[in-house]
Design an enzyme around this catalytic site. Structure first.
Site, short mmCIF file in Angstrom:
data_model
loop_
_atom_site.label_atom_id
_atom_site.label_comp_id
_atom_site.label_asym_id
_atom_site.label_seq_id
_atom_site.Cartn_x
_atom_site.Cartn_y
_atom_site.Cartn_z
N HIS A 80 -5.58 -4.12 -1.78
CA HIS A 80 -5.33 -3.02 -2.72
C HIS A 80 -5.33 -3.49 -4.17
O HIS A 80 -4.68 -2.87 -5.02
CB HIS A 80 -4.01 -2.32 -2.40
N SER B 135 0.80 -1.23 0.00
CA SER B 135 0.00 0.00 0.00
C SER B 135 0.83 1.28 0.00
O SER B 135 0.40 2.29 -0.53
CB SER B 135 -0.94 0.00 1.20
N LYS C 217 -12.42 -0.89 0.27
CA LYS C 217 -11.63 -0.09 -0.65
C LYS C 217 -12.35 -0.01 -2.01
O LYS C 217 -13.35 0.67 -2.11
CB LYS C 217 -10.20 -0.64 -0.74
C1 PLP Z 1 -6.80 -1.78 4.15
C2 PLP Z 1 -6.12 -3.07 4.35
C3 PLP Z 1 -6.56 -3.97 5.31
C4 PLP Z 1 -7.67 -3.65 6.28
O1 PLP Z 1 -8.91 -3.71 5.64
P1 PLP Z 1 -10.22 -3.31 6.48
O2 PLP Z 1 -11.31 -4.07 5.81
O3 PLP Z 1 -10.33 -1.84 6.35
O4 PLP Z 1 -10.00 -3.74 7.87
C5 PLP Z 1 -5.93 -5.20 5.40
N1 PLP Z 1 -4.90 -5.50 4.60
C6 PLP Z 1 -4.44 -4.65 3.67
C7 PLP Z 1 -3.29 -5.04 2.80
C8 PLP Z 1 -5.03 -3.39 3.52
O5 PLP Z 1 -4.56 -2.54 2.62
#
Ligand code: PLP
Length: 403
Positions: free
Chosen positions: A218, A190, A249
């Site tokens: 992502h 990320s 996301k």
């Molecule tokens: C955003 C993210 C998470 C967390 O996701 P949520 O559903 O917001 O808890 C977990 N792993 C990665 C790689 C992320 O980018």
């Protein structure tokens, strides 16, 4: 009343220290729906300002899309507001099972289990599936939730390989005599926006009889030719054993996550996954809206294609302008500034110009690696980016980042 002056001082001092170091994170207050253009107050209560948003995870521009909002309303109207139960007591509706089936179909897996978030999914997975005879081989830059999940699996041995260093990973796998070996990586990292070398990882997994775990938060929805993720991009859909991902996301951006993979593992997680057993079921509106997102993505790759075009355009524009851009080919495009204060000043100046981005610095990235992370969204237009580029160049010159 046991909140003693001594205790109060502990927190006040720690906060003051953060402020003094320039590491305190202030929140900007958004007064509109999420989207390419948002209205923002900063500080809270100030006059609101309309700005171009280049820092959300709204990759496909679906967070406030009318079709998705409508699908959420339908879930609310037909199945109610809340479940007031975990899944195994009285929290599983037909739509929860539908979403699990749709997700498995989309990712090309055998079965899927839903969680309140991907953070929870990663908190469940290692402790549930691995024991003291097993071993984890984890990339150094995996997401915080994976690190926490691995820590919860206290009995499992854990090795961390330098970021994307396949030679080191191979050495570790070769030396291991564990019963189950699990290679653990993010699909897309990320902070840098680079991809895991999933083709090489899959080959090593085959050679040393290891499982492959990918957190594709992502990537799900927009990486690969039909948006299924990094396993599609690298043509290894049948070689990844477990995928965790988020609905928070690209897939509408509300909340929720899942683990998808082999059916025995998913069945096991339903029995012993602690955040599954002890945390509430997803609300129906999120379930029906996420289902609608998957249907939309299965019908057309239009949004994913637009996102890829915009990402290419924005990356090339920044490089041409002379910015130090991290190499990559994803919609995460970081501009390296190296200095925390400079990153914050840069973001503040851009906000004045009507472009909203955030500076990222230690501890979110390594010391001396401060940056502005920009993210593309299919909700943006090329004309928005042309305008933003003018602002980036203006601020870049003002702060002596550009000549
Ligand atoms: C955003 C993210 C998470 C967390 O996701 P949520 O559903 O917001 O808890 C977990 N792993 C990665 C790689 C992320 O980018």
């Amino acid at each position: 009343m046991t909140y003693s002056p001594k205790a109060k001082k502990v927190y006040a001092d720690a906060l003051a220290e953060k402020r003094a170091a320039g590491l305190y994170k202030d929140e900007y207050i958004i007064t509109s729906p999420q989207g390419a253009w948002i209205t923002v107050q900063f500080p809270e209560g100030a006059l609101e300002k309309k700005v171009l948003n280049l820092c959300s995870n709204n990759y496909l521009g679906l967070s406030s899309h009318p079709d998705i909002v409508k699908a959420a309303h339908e879930g609310l109207d037909s199945r109610g507001y809340g479940m007031s139960s975990v899944r195994f007591i009285c929290g599983t509706q037909d739509i929860h099972r539908d979403l699990e089936r749709k997700m498995s179909e989309f990712l090309g897996t055998e079965d899927t289990i839903l969680f309140g978030s991907c953070f929870d999914a990663n908190g469940a997975v290692f402790e549930a599936l691995l024991g003291e005879e097993d071993a984890i081989f984890s990339d150094q830059l995996v997401h915080a939730s994976i690190i926490d999940g691995e820590r919860l699996a206290k009995k499992v041995s854990r090795s961390i390989y330098p970021h994307s260093d396949m030679a080191e990973l191979e050495k570790m796998l070769k030396e291991s005599s564990a019963r189950i070996k699990m290679i653990v990586t993010d699909g897309i990292f990320s902070m840098d926006g680079d991809m895991a070398k999933l083709d090489e990882i899959a080959a090593l997994a085959e050679k040393y009889e290891a499982m492959v775990f990918v957190d594709d938060s992502h990537a799900t929805g927009f990486i690969g030719k039909s948006g299924r993720g990094t396993h599609e991009y690298f043509n290894v859909m049948d070689k990844v054993d477990i995928i965790t991902t988020t609905f928070g996301k690209a897939l509408g951006g509300a909340t929720g996550g899942c683990i998808s993979g082999k059916k025995e593992m998913i069945a096991m997680l339903r029995q012993v996954g602690r955040p599954y057993l002890f945390s509430n079921a997803l609300m129906p509106a999120v379930v029906t809206a996420t289902k609608k997102v998957l249907e939309t993505l299965t019908e057309s790759t239009e949004r994913r294609d637009k996102l890829a075009d915009l990402a290419k355009f924005w990356r090339e524009s920044l490089v041409t302008a002379g910015f130090d851009v991290k190499a990559g080919n994803t919609p995460i495009i970081p501009i390296m500034l190296y200095d925390a204060k400079l990153a914050q000043d840069f973001a503040r100046e851009l906000f004045e110009e009507g472009v909203y981005v955030r500076g990222f610095f230690y501890p979110v990235v390594a010391q001396g690696q401060a940056r502005i992370r920009t993210q593309m969204s299919a909700g943006l237009e090329k004309t928005d980016l042309e305008k933003a580029l003018v602002s980036f160049i203006k601020v870049g010159k003002k702060l002596n980042v550009l000549k």
